[in-house]
Write a protein that holds these residues in place. Structure first.
Motif, PDB file in Angstrom:
ATOM      1  N   SER A   3       0.835  -1.203   0.000  1.00  0.00           N
ATOM      2  CA  SER A   3       0.000   0.000   0.000  1.00  0.00           C
ATOM      3  C   SER A   3       0.866   1.248   0.000  1.00  0.00           C
ATOM      4  O   SER A   3       1.961   1.259   0.544  1.00  0.00           O
ATOM      5  CB  SER A   3      -0.902   0.022   1.240  1.00  0.00           C
ATOM      6  N   THR A   4       0.346   2.284  -0.596  1.00  0.00           N
ATOM      7  CA  THR A   4       1.026   3.579  -0.559  1.00  0.00           C
ATOM      8  C   THR A   4       0.158   4.550   0.230  1.00  0.00           C
ATOM      9  O   THR A   4      -1.066   4.487   0.185  1.00  0.00           O
ATOM     10  CB  THR A   4       1.242   4.137  -1.980  1.00  0.00           C
ATOM     11  N   PHE A   5       0.797   5.416   0.976  1.00  0.00           N
ATOM     12  CA  PHE A   5       0.075   6.391   1.778  1.00  0.00           C
ATOM     13  C   PHE A   5       0.687   7.764   1.566  1.00  0.00           C
ATOM     14  O   PHE A   5       1.906   7.909   1.564  1.00  0.00           O
ATOM     15  CB  PHE A   5       0.141   6.030   3.265  1.00  0.00           C
ATOM     16  N   ALA A   6      -0.168   8.735   1.398  1.00  0.00           N
ATOM     17  CA  ALA A   6       0.293  10.113   1.315  1.00  0.00           C
ATOM     18  C   ALA A   6       0.618  10.599   2.717  1.00  0.00           C
ATOM     19  O   ALA A   6       0.213  10.002   3.713  1.00  0.00           O
ATOM     20  CB  ALA A   6      -0.789  10.980   0.686  1.00  0.00           C
ATOM     21  N   ALA A   7       1.332  11.689   2.798  1.00  0.00           N
ATOM     22  CA  ALA A   7       1.660  12.299   4.085  1.00  0.00           C
ATOM     23  C   ALA A   7       1.541  13.809   3.929  1.00  0.00           C
ATOM     24  O   ALA A   7       1.625  14.330   2.822  1.00  0.00           O
ATOM     25  CB  ALA A   7       3.074  11.920   4.513  1.00  0.00           C
ATOM     26  N   GLY A   8       1.355  14.483   5.030  1.00  0.00           N
ATOM     27  CA  GLY A   8       1.266  15.925   4.941  1.00  0.00           C
ATOM     28  C   GLY A   8       1.173  16.584   6.291  1.00  0.00           C
ATOM     29  O   GLY A   8       1.200  15.923   7.332  1.00  0.00           O
ATOM     30  N   ASP A  33       2.573  15.451   0.468  1.00  0.00           N
ATOM     31  CA  ASP A  33       3.406  14.571  -0.342  1.00  0.00           C
ATOM     32  C   ASP A  33       2.551  13.412  -0.837  1.00  0.00           C
ATOM     33  O   ASP A  33       2.179  12.539  -0.060  1.00  0.00           O
ATOM     34  CB  ASP A  33       4.586  14.043   0.467  1.00  0.00           C
ATOM     35  N   CYS A  34       2.197  13.442  -2.101  1.00  0.00           N
ATOM     36  CA  CYS A  34       1.438  12.338  -2.692  1.00  0.00           C
ATOM     37  C   CYS A  34       2.280  11.610  -3.730  1.00  0.00           C
ATOM     38  O   CYS A  34       1.774  11.068  -4.701  1.00  0.00           O
ATOM     39  CB  CYS A  34       0.118  12.803  -3.274  1.00  0.00           C
ATOM     40  N   HIS A  94       4.103  21.272  -2.155  1.00  0.00           N
ATOM     41  CA  HIS A  94       4.088  19.832  -2.412  1.00  0.00           C
ATOM     42  C   HIS A  94       5.504  19.275  -2.351  1.00  0.00           C
ATOM     43  O   HIS A  94       6.433  19.868  -2.899  1.00  0.00           O
ATOM     44  CB  HIS A  94       3.490  19.541  -3.794  1.00  0.00           C
ATOM     45  N   LEU A  95       5.623  18.171  -1.656  1.00  0.00           N
ATOM     46  CA  LEU A  95       6.855  17.395  -1.686  1.00  0.00           C
ATOM     47  C   LEU A  95       6.619  16.245  -2.647  1.00  0.00           C
ATOM     48  O   LEU A  95       5.497  15.745  -2.756  1.00  0.00           O
ATOM     49  CB  LEU A  95       7.181  16.850  -0.296  1.00  0.00           C
ATOM     50  N   GLU A  96       7.649  15.816  -3.326  1.00  0.00           N
ATOM     51  CA  GLU A  96       7.508  14.670  -4.212  1.00  0.00           C
ATOM     52  C   GLU A  96       8.510  13.597  -3.796  1.00  0.00           C
ATOM     53  O   GLU A  96       9.679  13.658  -4.156  1.00  0.00           O
ATOM     54  CB  GLU A  96       7.721  15.063  -5.671  1.00  0.00           C
ATOM     55  N   THR A  97       8.022  12.651  -3.004  1.00  0.00           N
ATOM     56  CA  THR A  97       8.807  11.495  -2.624  1.00  0.00           C
ATOM     57  C   THR A  97       8.181  10.309  -3.335  1.00  0.00           C
ATOM     58  O   THR A  97       7.158   9.784  -2.883  1.00  0.00           O
ATOM     59  CB  THR A  97       8.764  11.272  -1.087  1.00  0.00           C
ATOM     60  N   PRO A  98       8.728   9.902  -4.488  1.00  0.00           N
ATOM     61  CA  PRO A  98       8.092   8.840  -5.262  1.00  0.00           C
ATOM     62  C   PRO A  98       7.978   7.531  -4.480  1.00  0.00           C
ATOM     63  O   PRO A  98       8.887   7.141  -3.751  1.00  0.00           O
ATOM     64  CB  PRO A  98       9.026   8.671  -6.462  1.00  0.00           C
ATOM     65  N   SER A  99       6.853   6.887  -4.615  1.00  0.00           N
ATOM     66  CA  SER A  99       6.647   5.580  -4.000  1.00  0.00           C
ATOM     67  C   SER A  99       7.454   4.534  -4.766  1.00  0.00           C
ATOM     68  O   SER A  99       7.416   4.510  -6.003  1.00  0.00           O
ATOM     69  CB  SER A  99       5.168   5.205  -4.038  1.00  0.00           C
ATOM     70  N   LEU A 101       6.659   1.515  -4.744  1.00  0.00           N
ATOM     71  CA  LEU A 101       5.752   0.374  -4.876  1.00  0.00           C
ATOM     72  C   LEU A 101       4.958   0.346  -6.170  1.00  0.00           C
ATOM     73  O   LEU A 101       4.172  -0.570  -6.382  1.00  0.00           O
ATOM     74  CB  LEU A 101       4.795   0.347  -3.675  1.00  0.00           C
ATOM     75  N   ASN A 102       5.117   1.354  -7.028  1.00  0.00           N
ATOM     76  CA  ASN A 102       4.437   1.323  -8.323  1.00  0.00           C
ATOM     77  C   ASN A 102       5.285   2.058  -9.345  1.00  0.00           C
ATOM     78  O   ASN A 102       6.112   2.893  -8.984  1.00  0.00           O
ATOM     79  CB  ASN A 102       3.011   1.900  -8.220  1.00  0.00           C
ATOM     80  N   PRO A 103       5.104   1.741 -10.602  1.00  0.00           N
ATOM     81  CA  PRO A 103       5.982   2.308 -11.633  1.00  0.00           C
ATOM     82  C   PRO A 103       5.883   3.827 -11.789  1.00  0.00           C
ATOM     83  O   PRO A 103       6.839   4.463 -12.241  1.00  0.00           O
ATOM     84  CB  PRO A 103       5.542   1.619 -12.925  1.00  0.00           C
ATOM     85  N   LEU A 104       4.747   4.427 -11.427  1.00  0.00           N
ATOM     86  CA  LEU A 104       4.603   5.878 -11.558  1.00  0.00           C
ATOM     87  C   LEU A 104       5.121   6.636 -10.340  1.00  0.00           C
ATOM     88  O   LEU A 104       5.264   7.857 -10.376  1.00  0.00           O
ATOM     89  CB  LEU A 104       3.137   6.245 -11.806  1.00  0.00           C
ATOM     90  N   GLY A 105       5.347   5.941  -9.223  1.00  0.00           N
ATOM     91  CA  GLY A 105       5.812   6.606  -8.008  1.00  0.00           C
ATOM     92  C   GLY A 105       4.739   7.416  -7.317  1.00  0.00           C
ATOM     93  O   GLY A 105       5.030   8.330  -6.555  1.00  0.00           O
ATOM     94  N   ILE A 106       3.460   7.079  -7.566  1.00  0.00           N
ATOM     95  CA  ILE A 106       2.358   7.872  -7.027  1.00  0.00           C
ATOM     96  C   ILE A 106       1.858   7.312  -5.703  1.00  0.00           C
ATOM     97  O   ILE A 106       2.050   6.141  -5.380  1.00  0.00           O
ATOM     98  CB  ILE A 106       1.191   7.960  -8.037  1.00  0.00           C
ATOM     99  N   LYS A 107       1.231   8.179  -4.933  1.00  0.00           N
ATOM    100  CA  LYS A 107       0.566   7.820  -3.683  1.00  0.00           C
ATOM    101  C   LYS A 107      -0.855   8.345  -3.800  1.00  0.00           C
ATOM    102  O   LYS A 107      -1.339   8.564  -4.889  1.00  0.00           O
ATOM    103  CB  LYS A 107       1.298   8.442  -2.490  1.00  0.00           C
ATOM    104  N   GLY A 108      -1.533   8.608  -2.708  1.00  0.00           N
ATOM    105  CA  GLY A 108      -2.893   9.120  -2.752  1.00  0.00           C
ATOM    106  C   GLY A 108      -2.951  10.608  -2.499  1.00  0.00           C
ATOM    107  O   GLY A 108      -2.029  11.204  -1.985  1.00  0.00           O
ATOM    108  N   ALA A 109      -4.098  11.201  -2.848  1.00  0.00           N
ATOM    109  CA  ALA A 109      -4.305  12.623  -2.569  1.00  0.00           C
ATOM    110  C   ALA A 109      -5.757  12.925  -2.242  1.00  0.00           C
ATOM    111  O   ALA A 109      -6.073  14.037  -1.850  1.00  0.00           O
ATOM    112  CB  ALA A 109      -3.868  13.471  -3.757  1.00  0.00           C
ATOM    113  N   GLY A 110      -6.649  11.972  -2.346  1.00  0.00           N
ATOM    114  CA  GLY A 110      -8.081  12.223  -2.275  1.00  0.00           C
ATOM    115  C   GLY A 110      -8.593  12.855  -1.009  1.00  0.00           C
ATOM    116  O   GLY A 110      -9.333  13.823  -1.050  1.00  0.00           O
ATOM    117  N   GLU A 111      -8.238  12.333   0.156  1.00  0.00           N
ATOM    118  CA  GLU A 111      -8.782  12.841   1.415  1.00  0.00           C
ATOM    119  C   GLU A 111      -7.785  13.688   2.195  1.00  0.00           C
ATOM    120  O   GLU A 111      -8.075  14.132   3.294  1.00  0.00           O
ATOM    121  CB  GLU A 111      -9.239  11.666   2.292  1.00  0.00           C
TER     122      GLU A 111
END
Length: 150
Positions: A3-8, A33-34, A94-99, A101-111
């Protein structure tokens, strides 16, 4: 592990009126950071919309029920929502710390915009007033009541 998790971090400065107990959010900041930002404008919009929703939940949007569980304020005539004038300017970074765990390095941002807002505003009101705030939303009448020892 998968799982990936955003932080902020969110921070607010509020002003409470000594006579009316009105609460105004003077400054609101978010660092988020998403992972890799694929579309920065959409992420920015999600953060701003979430903070606006959170301000509504922190200061205005109370659900009132009677003893039978019937909602008493189901119309917009009775349910207080913030207008654009009640939503503060939101400073974001925004910080960009690529994940990894996936090829795009994305996390979440929705909530990420909405979750911390009530706690951040409660903490800011506590700092401004020197009173514990233990439930939200907090209205001017409730703050006035807390000031008087209630």
């Amino acid at each position: 592990m998968r799982s990936t998790f955003a932080a902020g971090m969110h921070a607010a400065i509020v002003e409470t009126d000594p006579d009316t107990a009105e609460i105004r959010v003077l400054r609101y900041a978010v660092v988020h950071d998403c992972g890799r930002l694929i579309n920065p404008m959409i992420v920015e919009g999600q953060i701003h919309g979430g903070v606006a929703q959170g301000v509504g939940g922190a200061l205005y949007e109370r659900m009132a029920y009677d003893s039978h569980g019937q909602l008493l304020n189901a119309s917009f005539m009775d349910f207080l929502m913030p207008y654009a004038t009640e939503i503060p300017h939101i400073e974001t970074d925004h910080l960009e710390t690529p994940s990894p765990l996936n090829p795009l390095g994305i996390k979440g941002a929705g909530e990420a915009g909405v979750i911390p807002v009530a706690a951040v505003i409660a903490g800011a009101v506590e700092d401004a007033e020197g009173l514990p705030i233990d439930r939200m939303p907090i209205s001017p009448s409730e703050l006035f009541h807390l000031r008087s020892g209630g």
